[in-house]
Design a protein around this motif. Structure first.
Motif, PDB file in Angstrom:
ATOM      1  N   ARG A 201     136.113  94.852 -79.878  1.00  0.00           N
ATOM      2  CA  ARG A 201     135.530  95.953 -79.123  1.00  0.00           C
ATOM      3  C   ARG A 201     136.529  96.548 -78.143  1.00  0.00           C
ATOM      4  O   ARG A 201     136.519  97.749 -77.884  1.00  0.00           O
ATOM      5  CB  ARG A 201     134.277  95.465 -78.388  1.00  0.00           C
ATOM      6  N   TRP A 202     137.423  95.710 -77.596  1.00  0.00           N
ATOM      7  CA  TRP A 202     138.446  96.236 -76.703  1.00  0.00           C
ATOM      8  C   TRP A 202     139.404  97.158 -77.456  1.00  0.00           C
ATOM      9  O   TRP A 202     139.797  98.217 -76.946  1.00  0.00           O
ATOM     10  CB  TRP A 202     139.228  95.086 -76.053  1.00  0.00           C
ATOM     11  N   VAL A 203     139.792  96.784 -78.676  1.00  0.00           N
ATOM     12  CA  VAL A 203     140.684  97.630 -79.480  1.00  0.00           C
ATOM     13  C   VAL A 203     140.007  98.972 -79.767  1.00  0.00           C
ATOM     14  O   VAL A 203     140.616 100.041 -79.621  1.00  0.00           O
ATOM     15  CB  VAL A 203     141.067  96.921 -80.800  1.00  0.00           C
ATOM     16  N   THR A 204     138.740  98.930 -80.174  1.00  0.00           N
ATOM     17  CA  THR A 204     137.991 100.158 -80.440  1.00  0.00           C
ATOM     18  C   THR A 204     137.907 101.018 -79.193  1.00  0.00           C
ATOM     19  O   THR A 204     138.078 102.249 -79.242  1.00  0.00           O
ATOM     20  CB  THR A 204     136.570  99.817 -80.927  1.00  0.00           C
ATOM     21  N   TYR A 205     137.667 100.385 -78.077  1.00  0.00           N
ATOM     22  CA  TYR A 205     137.554 101.078 -76.787  1.00  0.00           C
ATOM     23  C   TYR A 205     138.847 101.826 -76.457  1.00  0.00           C
ATOM     24  O   TYR A 205     138.832 103.006 -76.085  1.00  0.00           O
ATOM     25  CB  TYR A 205     137.215 100.025 -75.724  1.00  0.00           C
ATOM     26  N   VAL A 206     139.999 101.176 -76.612  1.00  0.00           N
ATOM     27  CA  VAL A 206     141.288 101.795 -76.306  1.00  0.00           C
ATOM     28  C   VAL A 206     141.587 102.938 -77.275  1.00  0.00           C
ATOM     29  O   VAL A 206     142.069 104.002 -76.878  1.00  0.00           O
ATOM     30  CB  VAL A 206     142.413 100.733 -76.351  1.00  0.00           C
ATOM     31  N   VAL A 207     141.284 102.750 -78.570  1.00  0.00           N
ATOM     32  CA  VAL A 207     141.526 103.790 -79.569  1.00  0.00           C
ATOM     33  C   VAL A 207     140.695 105.037 -79.265  1.00  0.00           C
ATOM     34  O   VAL A 207     141.189 106.173 -79.318  1.00  0.00           O
ATOM     35  CB  VAL A 207     141.214 103.261 -80.990  1.00  0.00           C
ATOM     36  N   VAL A 208     139.427 104.844 -78.936  1.00  0.00           N
ATOM     37  CA  VAL A 208     138.551 105.983 -78.617  1.00  0.00           C
ATOM     38  C   VAL A 208     139.065 106.734 -77.400  1.00  0.00           C
ATOM     39  O   VAL A 208     139.120 107.966 -77.392  1.00  0.00           O
ATOM     40  CB  VAL A 208     137.095 105.492 -78.378  1.00  0.00           C
ATOM     41  N   LEU A 209     139.486 106.010 -76.383  1.00  0.00           N
ATOM     42  CA  LEU A 209     140.020 106.674 -75.188  1.00  0.00           C
ATOM     43  C   LEU A 209     141.278 107.466 -75.511  1.00  0.00           C
ATOM     44  O   LEU A 209     141.464 108.588 -75.023  1.00  0.00           O
ATOM     45  CB  LEU A 209     140.321 105.636 -74.107  1.00  0.00           C
ATOM     46  N   ALA A 210     142.158 106.898 -76.351  1.00  0.00           N
ATOM     47  CA  ALA A 210     143.394 107.593 -76.730  1.00  0.00           C
ATOM     48  C   ALA A 210     143.079 108.882 -77.488  1.00  0.00           C
ATOM     49  O   ALA A 210     143.709 109.933 -77.255  1.00  0.00           O
ATOM     50  CB  ALA A 210     144.273 106.666 -77.579  1.00  0.00           C
ATOM     51  N   MET A 211     142.115 108.833 -78.390  1.00  0.00           N
ATOM     52  CA  MET A 211     141.725 110.029 -79.144  1.00  0.00           C
ATOM     53  C   MET A 211     141.144 111.101 -78.218  1.00  0.00           C
ATOM     54  O   MET A 211     141.426 112.297 -78.373  1.00  0.00           O
ATOM     55  CB  MET A 211     140.694 109.650 -80.213  1.00  0.00           C
ATOM     56  N   LEU A 212     140.356 110.686 -77.257  1.00  0.00           N
ATOM     57  CA  LEU A 212     139.756 111.642 -76.333  1.00  0.00           C
ATOM     58  C   LEU A 212     140.815 112.289 -75.439  1.00  0.00           C
ATOM     59  O   LEU A 212     140.750 113.490 -75.157  1.00  0.00           O
ATOM     60  CB  LEU A 212     138.700 110.942 -75.476  1.00  0.00           C
ATOM     61  N   VAL A 213     141.782 111.514 -74.986  1.00  0.00           N
ATOM     62  CA  VAL A 213     142.868 112.079 -74.178  1.00  0.00           C
ATOM     63  C   VAL A 213     143.662 113.097 -74.994  1.00  0.00           C
ATOM     64  O   VAL A 213     144.011 114.184 -74.512  1.00  0.00           O
ATOM     65  CB  VAL A 213     143.791 110.957 -73.657  1.00  0.00           C
ATOM     66  N   GLY A 214     143.944 112.768 -76.272  1.00  0.00           N
ATOM     67  CA  GLY A 214     144.638 113.716 -77.149  1.00  0.00           C
ATOM     68  C   GLY A 214     143.838 114.988 -77.349  1.00  0.00           C
ATOM     69  O   GLY A 214     144.390 116.103 -77.348  1.00  0.00           O
ATOM     70  N   ALA A 215     142.513 114.861 -77.504  1.00  0.00           N
ATOM     71  CA  ALA A 215     141.653 116.036 -77.676  1.00  0.00           C
ATOM     72  C   ALA A 215     141.654 116.900 -76.427  1.00  0.00           C
ATOM     73  O   ALA A 215     141.669 118.140 -76.508  1.00  0.00           O
ATOM     74  CB  ALA A 215     140.228 115.591 -77.995  1.00  0.00           C
ATOM     75  N   ILE A 216     141.653 116.280 -75.259  1.00  0.00           N
ATOM     76  CA  ILE A 216     141.677 117.038 -74.003  1.00  0.00           C
ATOM     77  C   ILE A 216     142.949 117.865 -73.899  1.00  0.00           C
ATOM     78  O   ILE A 216     142.923 119.055 -73.539  1.00  0.00           O
ATOM     79  CB  ILE A 216     141.538 116.080 -72.807  1.00  0.00           C
ATOM     80  N   ILE A 217     144.092 117.250 -74.213  1.00  0.00           N
ATOM     81  CA  ILE A 217     145.380 117.973 -74.151  1.00  0.00           C
ATOM     82  C   ILE A 217     145.386 119.156 -75.115  1.00  0.00           C
ATOM     83  O   ILE A 217     145.799 120.276 -74.769  1.00  0.00           O
ATOM     84  CB  ILE A 217     146.537 117.001 -74.464  1.00  0.00           C
ATOM     85  N   TYR A 218     144.903 118.930 -76.346  1.00  0.00           N
ATOM     86  CA  TYR A 218     144.872 120.000 -77.355  1.00  0.00           C
ATOM     87  C   TYR A 218     143.984 121.160 -76.915  1.00  0.00           C
ATOM     88  O   TYR A 218     144.348 122.338 -77.036  1.00  0.00           O
ATOM     89  CB  TYR A 218     144.387 119.423 -78.681  1.00  0.00           C
TER      90      TYR A 218
END
Length: 396
Positions: A201-218
């Protein structure tokens, strides 16, 4: 201006169109299709954020409030408890021979600090006086457990008289106690320093946050500011997830969390029970906390929680449909026999004996649920435990 353009111009004069729209018609420019994707995406992200919020915040806990308190007034119970237990503090250091320990102070402290009405009716004291008495109950209980202090204490006639004596007694007992007093709210706060997330769950949590940060920048680069705001909301909700899921699936700090922990542990071991859980009794002494929880089908669970850095962590459970329970716990170098009796039991006396002679005896209230601790003396290698009813007959 040619005739076609003039005719279009005259026709558009009376139309309620924007100058840009009129210009596009006159210049024969193709109309741009409106892009609804950002709005649709914003709605979807908002829905996901709300889903995460409502599925990860604390669920409604089992109801334990009762219309009538099981044991009456907490103020009267505290006076009785103090007058019964305080004489044990007047025995010369190291000479206390009674190996039975009463853990009832825990329920009284819960009633003082956050009354549920389940076991005791509410106190008449002010909030500050409640906490003073709760602290005193803790130190009296712990000092008796350690048997390392001798204090002259006179019986009290009222709860107000005990409140006046409390600060002086606390100052005498506190230096001799290992576990400091901790409010229920402070115990609860300590849970938030730990989470029940596993590695996956921690790995999933970090991956989701990384994707959201990338989406914000885009989205910021492409000037989709409305949808960016919703993505930031979703990122905030996701980031906060671990803080909504404290280490509560094995630890317990009050009546509700004791019941929740038992229910979750039964689900883990796939034990099927009928109906909602009911907390019959709870007791706590030194580093051991115990809960007796029953269900509508007659199944009852005795759960043990051990102290660990300010938290009481579930260490195991025993369950069956009978009335009497016993569980051996090892706390530090002490062997503790936890004996619990659910409502309706017929035990009035507990006797501890070995091959040579009778050792100790404790008296219970027949029919009433209770939990009592037997702290095995170091010199006692083996013993038998007997339960007897009001007629002196053995109860199995």
């Amino acid at each position: 201006m040619n005739s076609i353009t003039k005719a279009l111009t005259d026709e558009l004069e009376g139309k309620k169109l924007s100058p840009q729209a009129k210009r596009q018609i006159l210049n024969r420019e193709p109309r741009k299709k409106r892009n609804f994707i950002p709005q649709i995406a914003a709605i979807c992200i908002c829905a996901v954020a709300l889903f995460l919020f409502f599925t990860n915040t604390e669920k409604e806990t089992p109801q334990i409030i009762a219309a009538d308190a099981m044991f009456g007034s907490v103020d009267e119970a505290i006076v009785d408890y103090f007058n019964n237990e305080a004489p044990k503090l007047q025995v010369e250091f190291g000479k206390q021979k009674d190996p039975f320990h009463n853990g009832d102070a825990y329920l009284m402290r819960l009633a003082l600090e956050q009354n549920s009405g389940r076991f005791y009716s509410d106190s008449t004291l002010s909030q500050s006086d409640r906490y003073v008495l709760s602290e005193l109950l803790h130190y009296v209980q712990e000092a008796i457990w350690h048997n390392n202090v001798q204090v002259e204490i006179k019986p009290v006639q009222s709860i107000d008289q005990l409140v006046k004596q409390a600060p002086a007694l606390i100052s005498q007992l506190k230096p001799h106690v290992e576990i400091p007093y901790m409010k229920v709210t402070d115990e609860k706060q300590r849970q938030w320093n730990y989470t029940s997330f596993d590695t996956k769950r921690w790995v999933t949590y970090v991956v989701v946050l990384a994707m959201l940060v990338g989406a914000i920048i885009y989205l910021i680069k492409n000037k989709h500011f409305i949808i960016t705001a919703f993505v930031i909301l979703l990122a905030f909700v996701s980031f906060s997830q671990p803080f909504w899921q404290p280490f509560k699936d094995v630890s317990a700090y009050d009546e509700k969390t004791l019941v929740e922990a038992v229910k979750r542990e039964l689900e883990k071991v796939n034990v099927k029970v009928v109906g909602q859980p009911e907390l019959q009794y709870a007791a706590s002494i030194h580093k051991t906390r115990t809960a007796l929880v029953s269900f509508e089908d007659g199944m009852t669970v005795l759960a043990e929680f051990d102290y660990d850095n300010g938290r009481y962590i579930n260490q195991g459970m025993t369950w069956h449909s009978g009335f009497n329970f016993s569980k051996l716990a090892i706390v530090e170098t002490n062997s503790i026999n936890v004996m619990a009796f659910k409502a309706g039991h017929h035990v009035e006396k507990i006797r501890i004996e070995n091959e040579q002679n009778y050792l100790a005896e404790a008296t219970l209230k027949e029919q009433k649920p209770t939990i009592i601790y037997f702290k095995t003396p170091k010199e006692l290698s083996s013993y038998s435990r007997g339960y007897y009813d009001a007629n002196g007959e053995s109860v199995h």
